[in-house]
Design a protein around this motif. Structure first.
Motif, PDB file in Angstrom:
ATOM      1  N   THR A   1      87.539   0.947  57.089  1.00 10.44           N
ATOM      2  CA  THR A   1      88.688  -0.197  57.283  1.00 10.44           C
ATOM      3  C   THR A   1      89.440  -0.002  55.829  1.00 10.44           C
ATOM      4  OG1 THR A   1      87.457  -1.572  58.592  1.00 10.44           O
ATOM      5  CG2 THR A   1      89.217  -2.729  57.473  1.00 10.44           C
ATOM      6  N   ARG A   2      90.735  -0.240  55.833  1.00  8.37           N
ATOM      7  CA  ARG A   2      91.298  -0.027  54.776  1.00  8.37           C
ATOM      8  C   ARG A   2      91.485  -1.439  53.964  1.00  8.37           C
ATOM      9  NH1 ARG A   2      95.164   3.422  57.333  1.00  8.37           N
ATOM     10  NH2 ARG A   2      94.947   5.294  56.197  1.00  8.37           N
ATOM     11  N   PRO A   3      91.429  -1.618  52.459  1.00 10.11           N
ATOM     12  CA  PRO A   3      91.406  -0.025  51.517  1.00 10.11           C
ATOM     13  C   PRO A   3      89.976   0.586  51.933  1.00 10.11           C
ATOM     14  CG  PRO A   3      90.984  -2.293  50.244  1.00 10.11           C
ATOM     15  CD  PRO A   3      91.213  -2.611  51.734  1.00 10.11           C
ATOM     16  N   VAL A   4      90.053   1.730  51.965  1.00  8.70           N
ATOM     17  CA  VAL A   4      88.771   2.755  52.133  1.00  8.70           C
ATOM     18  C   VAL A   4      87.961   2.881  50.876  1.00  8.70           C
ATOM     19  CG1 VAL A   4      87.830   4.986  52.920  1.00  8.70           C
ATOM     20  CG2 VAL A   4      89.918   3.855  53.838  1.00  8.70           C
ATOM     21  N   ASP A   5      86.899   2.609  50.833  1.00 13.60           N
ATOM     22  CA  ASP A   5      85.857   3.025  49.555  1.00 13.60           C
ATOM     23  C   ASP A   5      85.661   4.307  49.559  1.00 13.60           C
ATOM     24  OD1 ASP A   5      82.831   2.964  48.750  1.00 13.60           O
ATOM     25  OD2 ASP A   5      84.020   1.354  47.499  1.00 13.60           O
ATOM     26  N   PRO A   6      85.739   4.983  48.374  1.00 16.06           N
ATOM     27  CA  PRO A   6      85.594   6.392  48.167  1.00 16.06           C
ATOM     28  C   PRO A   6      84.103   6.693  48.411  1.00 16.06           C
ATOM     29  CG  PRO A   6      86.927   5.560  46.359  1.00 16.06           C
ATOM     30  CD  PRO A   6      86.483   4.376  47.263  1.00 16.06           C
ATOM     31  N   GLU A   7      83.077   6.029  48.139  1.00 13.40           N
ATOM     32  CA  GLU A   7      82.031   6.483  48.308  1.00 13.40           C
ATOM     33  C   GLU A   7      81.431   6.237  49.722  1.00 13.40           C
ATOM     34  OE1 GLU A   7      79.998   7.911  46.088  1.00 13.40           O
ATOM     35  OE2 GLU A   7      81.724   7.692  44.701  1.00 13.40           O
ATOM     36  N   GLU A   8      81.748   5.311  50.287  1.00 18.31           N
ATOM     37  CA  GLU A   8      81.700   5.010  51.765  1.00 18.31           C
ATOM     38  C   GLU A   8      82.346   6.068  52.587  1.00 18.31           C
ATOM     39  OE1 GLU A   8      82.044   1.732  55.528  1.00 18.31           O
ATOM     40  OE2 GLU A   8      83.190   1.363  53.532  1.00 18.31           O
ATOM     41  N   PHE A   9      83.652   6.486  52.341  1.00 21.06           N
ATOM     42  CA  PHE A   9      84.406   7.475  52.939  1.00 21.06           C
ATOM     43  C   PHE A   9      83.634   9.029  52.899  1.00 21.06           C
ATOM     44  CE2 PHE A   9      87.301  11.061  52.628  1.00 21.06           C
ATOM     45  CZ  PHE A   9      87.889  11.213  53.834  1.00 21.06           C
ATOM     46  N   ARG A  10      83.053   9.222  51.750  1.00 23.72           N
ATOM     47  CA  ARG A  10      82.225  10.387  51.405  1.00 23.72           C
ATOM     48  C   ARG A  10      81.041  10.447  52.055  1.00 23.72           C
ATOM     49  NH1 ARG A  10      85.247  11.172  46.482  1.00 23.72           N
ATOM     50  NH2 ARG A  10      83.862   9.491  45.480  1.00 23.72           N
ATOM     51  N   ALA A  11      80.319   9.382  52.342  1.00 22.19           N
ATOM     52  CA  ALA A  11      78.914   9.200  53.010  1.00 22.19           C
ATOM     53  C   ALA A  11      79.135   9.610  54.389  1.00 22.19           C
ATOM     54  CB  ALA A  11      78.319   8.100  52.668  1.00 22.19           C
ATOM     55  N   ARG A  12      80.351   8.612  55.047  1.00 25.31           N
ATOM     56  CA  ARG A  12      80.382   8.825  56.328  1.00 25.31           C
ATOM     57  C   ARG A  12      80.715  10.133  56.904  1.00 25.31           C
ATOM     58  NH1 ARG A  12      80.569   3.746  59.147  1.00 25.31           N
ATOM     59  NH2 ARG A  12      80.372   2.175  57.883  1.00 25.31           N
ATOM     60  N   LEU A  13      81.746  10.374  55.996  1.00 25.92           N
ATOM     61  CA  LEU A  13      82.331  12.047  56.350  1.00 25.92           C
ATOM     62  C   LEU A  13      81.062  12.861  56.350  1.00 25.92           C
ATOM     63  CD1 LEU A  13      85.116  12.965  57.258  1.00 25.92           C
ATOM     64  CD2 LEU A  13      85.029  14.132  54.756  1.00 25.92           C
ATOM     65  N   GLY A  14      80.282  12.956  55.295  1.00 26.63           N
ATOM     66  CA  GLY A  14      79.323  13.852  54.814  1.00 26.63           C
ATOM     67  C   GLY A  14      78.106  13.944  55.884  1.00 26.63           C
ATOM     68  N   ASN A  15      77.933  12.758  56.267  1.00 23.57           N
ATOM     69  CA  ASN A  15      76.816  12.660  57.446  1.00 23.57           C
ATOM     70  C   ASN A  15      77.396  13.154  58.942  1.00 23.57           C
ATOM     71  OD1 ASN A  15      74.897  11.167  55.819  1.00 23.57           O
ATOM     72  ND2 ASN A  15      75.773   9.197  56.404  1.00 23.57           N
ATOM     73  N   LEU A  16      78.562  12.720  58.952  1.00 25.73           N
ATOM     74  CA  LEU A  16      79.173  13.502  60.330  1.00 25.73           C
ATOM     75  C   LEU A  16      79.134  15.087  60.437  1.00 25.73           C
ATOM     76  CD1 LEU A  16      81.580  10.640  61.465  1.00 25.73           C
ATOM     77  CD2 LEU A  16      79.507  11.209  62.612  1.00 25.73           C
ATOM     78  N   LEU A  17      80.021  15.481  59.101  1.00 25.71           N
ATOM     79  CA  LEU A  17      79.849  16.933  59.030  1.00 25.71           C
ATOM     80  C   LEU A  17      78.512  17.571  59.006  1.00 25.71           C
ATOM     81  CD1 LEU A  17      82.877  17.560  56.430  1.00 25.71           C
ATOM     82  CD2 LEU A  17      82.947  18.327  58.564  1.00 25.71           C
TER      83      LEU A  17
END
Length: 366
Positions: free
Chosen positions: A108-124
């Motif tokens: 959800t915007r505004p996107v938190d950078p740490e949350e973004f990297r964590a979620r993206l990293g887990n899925l990748l």
């Protein structure tokens, strides 16, 4: 790991923010990032390519994020690719619709950078661990096939250029005439709103407009004086000869060349040849190339005519707007005279052709 991340957002600023957040993703050596501002563009890329994860904005003009998910999930290779939906809303109905159509996670915007990297990293990480050795081989084979196809297309372009040169080698036209017609045709196609693939194809196919002249006897093709009615009927067959040679090709480029060869002497009012087609019944490629070919031929010296001066050539084309030529094509040409003059200068014949005020109609225009 060296994953490929597709980012889809209609805001350039948002795309730049997401790209910055991707830097320093734990466990990822390098990340290839592909940015798209429209769902249609991203979907077109996905039909031929495969990312490792997609980060998709929900609220976009045209195709929104959920519509993109619906369409991309229909592609065979996209069943297991993670999809993160970015929204400016926490409304449950949007999330439910997104989940039902293939979203794996939400931000959800505004996107938190740490949350973004964590979620993206887990899925990748999950994505890369699930790719089997067989999948990796298939992906590598797909990449090799794509590179081979691109190399073949470049070779194909050379073959088409050589084919076009065959017709000019027997006629009074020059190789630079082919270049000028190709560039002017692409310009007109672009300004009429055709997509990049169409414009690239017409650039390559336009020089084949007179390929059928290889089948015209020298005594007709190279005759310096006026043709008799019987000779004129023979000359007109170059349109059908070119069409018959190219029409059954497996190449879409050569099939476009067939349509151009067949229709570039049709007239908007139905008084052209070989079929007497009218208006939009004439293939658009033929209507475009007809204008490009006519303008360049009028400005060029031939054994049976002097070059027209530029002013008279433009006046003739204006006069034939809606009669011989497609009005839209003429209007584009008239709006971009400066660009066309630059094309004429860049690909001028050597030695320079003197411009004369004498302008009897060119052969093939009647």
């Amino acid at each position: 790991m060296n994953p490929t991340v597709l980012l889809l957002d209609d805001s350039k600023e948002n795309l730049e923010i997401l790209q910055r957040m991707l830097k320093g993703l734990p466990g990822m050596e390098t990340i290839a990032t592909l940015c798209f501002s429209a769902g249609e563009q991203a979907l077109a890329w996905c039909r031929a390519n495969e990312p490792d994860i997609c980060v998709v904005d929900y609220n976009m003009p045209g195709m929104d994020g959920i519509e993109f998910l619906m369409e991309v999930r229909k592609l065979p290779r996209f069943k297991g690719i993670p999809m993160i939906m970015v929204t400016g809303s926490s409304e449950s109905d949007i999330r439910q619709r997104a989940l039902a159509n293939g979203a794996n996670d939400f931000l959800t915007r505004p996107v938190d950078p740490e949350e973004f990297r964590a979620r993206l990293g887990n899925l990748l990480t999950l994505r890369m661990s699930l790719i089997s050795p067989l999948d990796r081989v298939e992906r590598l084979a797909h990449d090799v096939e794509l590179l081979a196809r691109q190399a073949l297309e470049r070779e194909h372009e050379q073959i088409i250029y050589k084919l076009s040169q065959i017709s000019t080698s027997r006629d009074e036209e020059t190789g630079n005439h082919m270049h000028r017609v190709a560039h002017i045709s692409r310009l007109i196609a672009q300004e009429l709103g055709h997509d990049a693939q169409f414009c690239d194809m017409i650039y390559l196919a336009a020089p084949m407009h007179d390929i059928g002249k290889v089948g015209i006897p020298d005594k007709v093709l190279l005759k310096p004086g006026k043709l008799t009615p019987e000779e004129w009927e023979v000359m007109k067959t170059h349109t059908t000869i070119g069409y018959d040679v190219l029409k059954d090709s497996s190449s879409s480029l050569l099939r476009m060349g067939a349509d151009i060869a067949h229709s570039h002497h049709e007239k908007y009012n139905g008084q052209g040849y070989p079929l007497g087609l009218t208006g939009e019944k004439i293939p658009v490629v033929g209507r475009i190339v007809a204008v490009a070919d006519e303008l360049d031929a009028l400005l060029s010296v031939r054994p049976y005519k002097q070059a027209w001066n530029f002013k008279d050539a433009l006046e003739h084309l204006r006069h034939e707007r809606g009669r011989h030529f497609d009005p839209d094509c003429i209007d584009v040409m008239l709006r971009h005279i400066d660009t066309i003059l630059d094309i004429q200068k860049k690909f001028a014949d050597e030695p320079a052709v003197p411009v004369s005020d004498m302008h009897p109609l060119r052969r093939g225009a009647a």
